[in-house]
Structures are given as C-alpha cells and as structure tokens.
Design a protein around this motif. Structure first.
Motif, PDB file in Angstrom:
ATOM      1  N   LEU A  54       0.850  -1.195   0.000  1.00  0.00           N
ATOM      2  CA  LEU A  54       0.000   0.000   0.000  1.00  0.00           C
ATOM      3  C   LEU A  54       0.881   1.238   0.000  1.00  0.00           C
ATOM      4  O   LEU A  54       1.978   1.235   0.563  1.00  0.00           O
ATOM      5  CB  LEU A  54      -0.921   0.017   1.226  1.00  0.00           C
ATOM      6  CG  LEU A  54      -1.942  -1.116   1.357  1.00  0.00           C
ATOM      7  CD1 LEU A  54      -2.688  -0.986   2.691  1.00  0.00           C
ATOM      8  CD2 LEU A  54      -2.921  -1.124   0.195  1.00  0.00           C
ATOM      9  N   HIS A  67       0.440   5.737   0.299  1.00  0.00           N
ATOM     10  CA  HIS A  67      -0.476   6.843   0.565  1.00  0.00           C
ATOM     11  C   HIS A  67      -0.621   7.696  -0.687  1.00  0.00           C
ATOM     12  O   HIS A  67       0.372   8.023  -1.361  1.00  0.00           O
ATOM     13  CB  HIS A  67       0.024   7.698   1.730  1.00  0.00           C
ATOM     14  CG  HIS A  67      -1.062   8.492   2.383  1.00  0.00           C
ATOM     15  ND1 HIS A  67      -1.556   9.661   1.852  1.00  0.00           N
ATOM     16  CD2 HIS A  67      -1.769   8.264   3.529  1.00  0.00           C
ATOM     17  CE1 HIS A  67      -2.506  10.139   2.636  1.00  0.00           C
ATOM     18  NE2 HIS A  67      -2.654   9.294   3.661  1.00  0.00           N
ATOM     19  N   GLY A  68      -1.859   8.048  -0.996  1.00  0.00           N
ATOM     20  CA  GLY A  68      -2.114   8.796  -2.213  1.00  0.00           C
ATOM     21  C   GLY A  68      -1.619  10.223  -2.177  1.00  0.00           C
ATOM     22  O   GLY A  68      -1.332  10.814  -3.221  1.00  0.00           O
ATOM     23  N   ALA A  88     -11.995  -2.836   1.124  1.00  0.00           N
ATOM     24  CA  ALA A  88     -11.664  -1.813   0.127  1.00  0.00           C
ATOM     25  C   ALA A  88     -12.074  -0.427   0.616  1.00  0.00           C
ATOM     26  O   ALA A  88     -11.326   0.550   0.456  1.00  0.00           O
ATOM     27  CB  ALA A  88     -12.350  -2.137  -1.199  1.00  0.00           C
ATOM     28  N   GLU A 106      -9.508   2.663   1.376  1.00  0.00           N
ATOM     29  CA  GLU A 106      -9.726   3.926   0.654  1.00  0.00           C
ATOM     30  C   GLU A 106      -9.937   5.082   1.623  1.00  0.00           C
ATOM     31  O   GLU A 106      -9.415   6.180   1.422  1.00  0.00           O
ATOM     32  CB  GLU A 106     -10.927   3.777  -0.277  1.00  0.00           C
ATOM     33  CG  GLU A 106     -11.037   4.839  -1.358  1.00  0.00           C
ATOM     34  CD  GLU A 106     -11.796   6.066  -0.869  1.00  0.00           C
ATOM     35  OE1 GLU A 106     -11.599   7.152  -1.454  1.00  0.00           O
ATOM     36  OE2 GLU A 106     -12.579   5.925   0.082  1.00  0.00           O
ATOM     37  N   GLN A 121      -3.641   3.323  -1.127  1.00  0.00           N
ATOM     38  CA  GLN A 121      -4.015   2.675  -2.369  1.00  0.00           C
ATOM     39  C   GLN A 121      -2.938   1.664  -2.725  1.00  0.00           C
ATOM     40  O   GLN A 121      -1.824   1.699  -2.204  1.00  0.00           O
ATOM     41  CB  GLN A 121      -4.150   3.689  -3.493  1.00  0.00           C
ATOM     42  CG  GLN A 121      -2.838   4.358  -3.875  1.00  0.00           C
ATOM     43  CD  GLN A 121      -3.032   5.432  -4.912  1.00  0.00           C
ATOM     44  OE1 GLN A 121      -3.752   6.400  -4.672  1.00  0.00           O
ATOM     45  NE2 GLN A 121      -2.384   5.257  -6.068  1.00  0.00           N
ATOM     46  N   ARG A 164      -5.594   2.411  -9.919  1.00  0.00           N
ATOM     47  CA  ARG A 164      -6.313   3.661  -9.705  1.00  0.00           C
ATOM     48  C   ARG A 164      -6.943   3.657  -8.321  1.00  0.00           C
ATOM     49  O   ARG A 164      -7.427   2.628  -7.848  1.00  0.00           O
ATOM     50  CB  ARG A 164      -7.388   3.818 -10.783  1.00  0.00           C
ATOM     51  CG  ARG A 164      -8.162   5.112 -10.731  1.00  0.00           C
ATOM     52  CD  ARG A 164      -8.828   5.363 -12.082  1.00  0.00           C
ATOM     53  NE  ARG A 164      -9.596   4.193 -12.513  1.00  0.00           N
ATOM     54  CZ  ARG A 164     -10.879   4.011 -12.245  1.00  0.00           C
ATOM     55  NH1 ARG A 164     -11.537   4.915 -11.536  1.00  0.00           N
ATOM     56  NH2 ARG A 164     -11.498   2.936 -12.681  1.00  0.00           N
ATOM     57  N   ARG A 165      -6.944   4.833  -7.673  1.00  0.00           N
ATOM     58  CA  ARG A 165      -7.522   4.929  -6.328  1.00  0.00           C
ATOM     59  C   ARG A 165      -9.040   4.968  -6.444  1.00  0.00           C
ATOM     60  O   ARG A 165      -9.657   6.017  -6.644  1.00  0.00           O
ATOM     61  CB  ARG A 165      -7.002   6.183  -5.623  1.00  0.00           C
ATOM     62  CG  ARG A 165      -7.451   6.257  -4.175  1.00  0.00           C
ATOM     63  CD  ARG A 165      -6.954   7.511  -3.492  1.00  0.00           C
ATOM     64  NE  ARG A 165      -7.482   7.616  -2.147  1.00  0.00           N
ATOM     65  CZ  ARG A 165      -7.330   8.673  -1.364  1.00  0.00           C
ATOM     66  NH1 ARG A 165      -6.640   9.727  -1.802  1.00  0.00           N
ATOM     67  NH2 ARG A 165      -7.850   8.675  -0.158  1.00  0.00           N
ATOM     68  N   ASP A 166      -9.646   3.793  -6.323  1.00  0.00           N
ATOM     69  CA  ASP A 166     -11.086   3.653  -6.459  1.00  0.00           C
ATOM     70  C   ASP A 166     -11.496   2.407  -5.673  1.00  0.00           C
ATOM     71  O   ASP A 166     -10.899   1.336  -5.854  1.00  0.00           O
ATOM     72  CB  ASP A 166     -11.472   3.502  -7.934  1.00  0.00           C
ATOM     73  CG  ASP A 166     -12.974   3.544  -8.162  1.00  0.00           C
ATOM     74  OD1 ASP A 166     -13.718   3.025  -7.314  1.00  0.00           O
ATOM     75  OD2 ASP A 166     -13.404   4.101  -9.185  1.00  0.00           O
ATOM     76  N   PRO A 167     -12.497   2.509  -4.801  1.00  0.00           N
ATOM     77  CA  PRO A 167     -12.910   1.332  -4.020  1.00  0.00           C
ATOM     78  C   PRO A 167     -13.290   0.142  -4.892  1.00  0.00           C
ATOM     79  O   PRO A 167     -13.075  -1.013  -4.510  1.00  0.00           O
ATOM     80  CB  PRO A 167     -14.110   1.831  -3.208  1.00  0.00           C
ATOM     81  CG  PRO A 167     -13.925   3.313  -3.140  1.00  0.00           C
ATOM     82  CD  PRO A 167     -13.253   3.705  -4.409  1.00  0.00           C
ATOM     83  N   LEU A 227     -10.062  -1.534  -5.900  1.00  0.00           N
ATOM     84  CA  LEU A 227      -9.538  -2.245  -4.732  1.00  0.00           C
ATOM     85  C   LEU A 227     -10.339  -3.516  -4.465  1.00  0.00           C
ATOM     86  O   LEU A 227      -9.771  -4.568  -4.142  1.00  0.00           O
ATOM     87  CB  LEU A 227      -9.588  -1.336  -3.504  1.00  0.00           C
ATOM     88  CG  LEU A 227      -8.453  -0.324  -3.329  1.00  0.00           C
ATOM     89  CD1 LEU A 227      -8.772   0.610  -2.175  1.00  0.00           C
ATOM     90  CD2 LEU A 227      -7.142  -1.036  -3.075  1.00  0.00           C
TER      91      LEU A 227
END
Length: 490
Positions: A255, A257-258, A397, A401, A406, A411-414, A417
C-alpha cells in the motif's frame, strides 16, 4: 502483573467447589467441551466463559447482520454496544445457571435435610428449593467474577481475559494429562491401575513389566490405549508446531499513501484469515446438538414429545452418561482419540466396547461424517463470519480507501480495490475454514493429552502466539524510537 493475578484467581476458582453440591451425583452436560468453555466441573467456574462468549456472539451477529443498527466507529454507538453486551452477559449468566441445577447439579441430601429443618420440606420455599437457589447463586457469583476478571485484563492487562482463560484451561489439561502420577481409578498403583499421566504411565510400565509382557500388550497400552496414550502426546506436539507455523503464513498487499509520498504500508491477508472463530462456532453447534439430544432422551418432560422424545435415532444415552452411544449424536460426537475408532476397526472383538459395540463400517462412517461436518461447517461459518464482520472485499476496500491508502499501480477507487481483493479474500476464507476445521477434527481423531480436544489445542496455540505478539508491541512502545525502528517497530 494484572494478567498473572487474574490467572492465579482463575486457577483458585477452578478448585473452589460449590457449597452444598452432591459431588457424587453430577451430570455434566458440558463435559466434552470443558476446555473450550474454560470451566471446571462442580466448581465456581462450572459455567466458565460460556455466558460471556454467548453474549458476545449474539451481539456481533445482531450488529453484523444489521438487526441492531449501530455504527461501531461512532463513540456513542460503541458505548451503547458495550453496555448492551454487558447487560446481556448478566442475562445469559442467569439463563445458563438456572437449568443446571434442575436435574444436573443436585444439592446434597445433608444440605436439603438441614434446610428442611429450618424452612420445612413442603410449601413454596422448601429446603430443596432453597438449596437449589444457593447453588444457582454461587454459579451466578462465579460467572460474574469471571466477567469482572475479563474486564480487568482488557483494561489494565495484555490481550483478552476470555482468551487467556481458554489457554490456561487447555494448558492445565495438557500439563496434568502429561505429568499426572496419580492412579487412574484412585488407590494403589498396579499394572491394571497405572498412573494417569502419559510420562509416569510410560515409565511405570517400563519398570514393572517384563519383556514378554511389554511385547504382548505393554507397548500397545503405552502408545494407544487410554488414558493419555503416547500417540496423543505426540499428536498434541505436532498440532502445536504446525499451527504455530501456519499462523505466520500470510499474503501482504503493498500500500502507498495517495497524498504523502514515501508513506508506505502493507495489508496482511493471513492464511487463517477467519482466525479460529469458524471452528469455535462449529464446535458450539455440535455441542448444542449434543445437549439438545441428551435433554430429549433423558429429561422426564421432553422425552414424552412425539417422534423426537427418547428417540434412539437422534441420540442414545444410557442412564448416568452424557456421552452418546448411538444415533446421529454418536456420529457427530468427538472421537476419543485412536482408541475410539482405530482400535475397534482393527480388532472389533477386543476393542469393540470402545465404540459401544458398533461395527467397523459404522465406525468408519462416523470418522468420515465427523471429519466432513467439521470441515464443511467451518467453511460455511468462515464465509458467514467474514460477511458479517466487515472483513469481506468490499468492506476492506472501503477501509483502505478511507485511510487514504491505495495499491501502487492501481487507480484509487474502491471498486478497483474490491476487484483486487476478490482475488484473495474469498479463496483464503474457504482455505482458512477448511484448515482450522481439518486441524481440529484431525487432532480429535489422533487424540490430545488431558482430553484438551483438538479445538482446545488449536485455540490455545493461536491465543499464546497473539499474546506473545501483544507483549512484543508493549515492549516496542517503551523503546527509544531509534531502537524501535531497528527491531522492526513503527
């Protein structure tokens, strides 16, 4: 120090017997499940942690299934949840205490006759009724003290009091089953009445049997025959080491961090993802079935129910026993190690009584049914537990999020995930349930010293590993940040 003090109190309470109880006339309906309940027959710890665990499971299932709508991330809702659970524990203590006395924990005749001389033997409050109330009161006090001890460990100790009491009970059973030098039936030691513990029994046979006697049956007695044969000790050690190994097996998803560069972490998906919960629930289900079948067969009121009352097909219990000797309850009951199934298959003429006279084919069917029920039931409970405790792919997920993390390269999207987690969590859930079910059933088939049961050994190993990890975290918190980083802390 708080943990040590509570464990000492726990062992003291297991040796304080209920005042006014007829010790020679106890029908222990929870006998096969003593190690799981962390209880001791006829003592203040007779109910063990049963009321606490029952209340906890009820609340978790109700909240997880949204029957009771509470958001445990909200402090106020969490406070309501904890308060309701504590109230439910008290209710379950009373519910489990009262039925114990009527037919299973009989007051001693001396106490009843003494109270008859005070309040009379007839009327609403007779000596017998008052004696039963005294025993119920002691059960309630003992169970409530266990509840308070669990609270003390949770607040000021390390880990969970319930878990530690289970591990303590299993450890006691294994210790006494391995080293108990008292004879099996009491009295003087002899070849027909050897020491009950595995190691003293082994040495006693070696030093008191001739070579011819050892060859004609001594080795068989040491290795296979109850109580506490050597195979059971070896099986307990193997299960202990194997569970300790697979507890450390995991998949770690990277993981990042975004928003904060360089902030990285890992989300571990353990091989035993559902932990030991599935096998606990499956064991509790089989225990409830055993208790219900016992009540239907022996209770004067329930045995008159048409079709199911006193029905040999459901479960057959001869007078004075709590172990099923026939019917469906026998097929689903825990085998008593190798002596309960392997010896009757190999030599039914000599050891058929160990299987209550059942044929080898019936014994083989029992092994298959018991093993299959434990594995399949644990898989179902694992899937159910994951769905109701926010450990499924969608819930995890959302948690990842919401923390701002992420998976690198995605892409950062539940939804993304969730698709990644769906590759791992459902498969690991099934494997987790199957592994713990097979381990518990396999340990029961091999046998465990002290009748600790496969589920009990499985639980104890996991609890001790988690306790060791919790102690390590406590020590890490007291270290200098530089030393903490050197040892892998954060």
């Amino acid at each position: 120090m708080w943990v040590i003090l509570m464990l000492v109190l726990y062992f003291i309470m297991t040796n304080i017997y209920l005042y006014g109880l007829d010790q020679s006339n106890i029908l222990d309906i929870f006998g096969p499940y003593r190690t799981i309940l962390a209880g001791s027959q006829g003592s203040l710890m007779h109910l063990g942690i049963g009321p606490i665990v029952t209340a906890s499971i009820i609340m978790q299932l109700f909240v997880g299934a949204k029957i009771i709508k509470l958001d445990l991330t909200d402090d106020q809702d969490k406070s309501v949840y904890q308060s309701t659970q504590k109230l439910l524990v008290i209710v379950m203590i009373i519910i489990e205490s009262v039925p114990q006395v009527f037919g299973y924990l009989t007051p001693s005749p001396s106490l009843v006759s003494g109270l008859d001389g005070v309040v009379g033997s007839t009327g609403l409050i007779s000596g017998g009724t008052l004696a039963a109330f005294i025993i119920v009161l002691q059960l309630c006090i003992g169970s409530y003290l266990v509840f308070l001890m669990d609270e003390v460990i949770s607040k000021w100790g390390i880990g969970s009091g319930i878990s530690l009491f289970i591990a303590a009970g299993v450890a006691e059973a294994i210790f006494t089953g391995t080293l108990n030098w008292n004879s099996v039936n009491g009295g003087d030691l002899s070849l027909s009445n050897p020491p009950a513990g595995t190691i003293p029994k082994t040495f006693y046979y070696i030093f008191n049997m001739s070579s011819a006697q050892m060859a004609s049956g001594g080795y068989e007695s040491i290795l296979l025959q109850p109580p506490n044969p050597m195979i059971a000790l070896i099986g307990t050690i193997i299960i202990f080491l194997f569970v300790a190994y697979i507890e450390s097996s995991r998949i770690e998803l990277p993981l990042a961090h975004g928003a904060a560069r360089g902030a990285r972490g890992r989300y571990p998906i353990k091989l035993l993802y559902a932990s030991n919960i599935p096998v606990i629930l499956m064991s509790a289900l089989l225990a409830n079935f055993s208790i219900v079948s016992l009540l239907l067969y022996t209770n004067p009121t329930l045995e008159g129910i048409p079709l199911i009352g006193h029905n040999d097909w459901i479960g057959m219990y001869p007078d004075g026993t709590t172990t099923a000797e026939g019917g469906l309850a026998w097929y689903l009951s825990t085998p008593n190690g190798l002596s309960g199934w392997l010896l009757p298959i190999l030599d039914p003429a000599q050891y058929g009584s160990y299987a209550y006279g059942h044929t080898p084919l019936q014994v083989i069917a029992k092994v298959i049914i018991f093993f299959g029920a434990m594995v399949f039931g644990s898989i179902l409970f694992a899937k159910f537990w994951i769905m109701t405790t926010n450990m499924g792919p969608e819930s995890v997920a959302r948690q990842i999020e919401s923390s701002g993390m992420q998976i690198p390269g995605f892409r950062r999207d539940p939804r993304v995930l969730k698709r990644v987690l769906e590759r791992y969590i459902p498969v690991v859930t099934v494997l987790s349930g199957a592994i713990v079910g097979a381990l518990a059933a396999g340990a029961d088939l091999i046998g465990t010293v002290g009748n600790a049961s496969g589920t009990g050994v499985l639980l104890a190993v996991g609890i001790l590993i988690h306790f060791y990890e919790a102690m390590g975290r406590e020590q890490m918190m007291e270290m200098h940040p530089m030393l903490r980083g050197f040892f892998g802390g954060e």
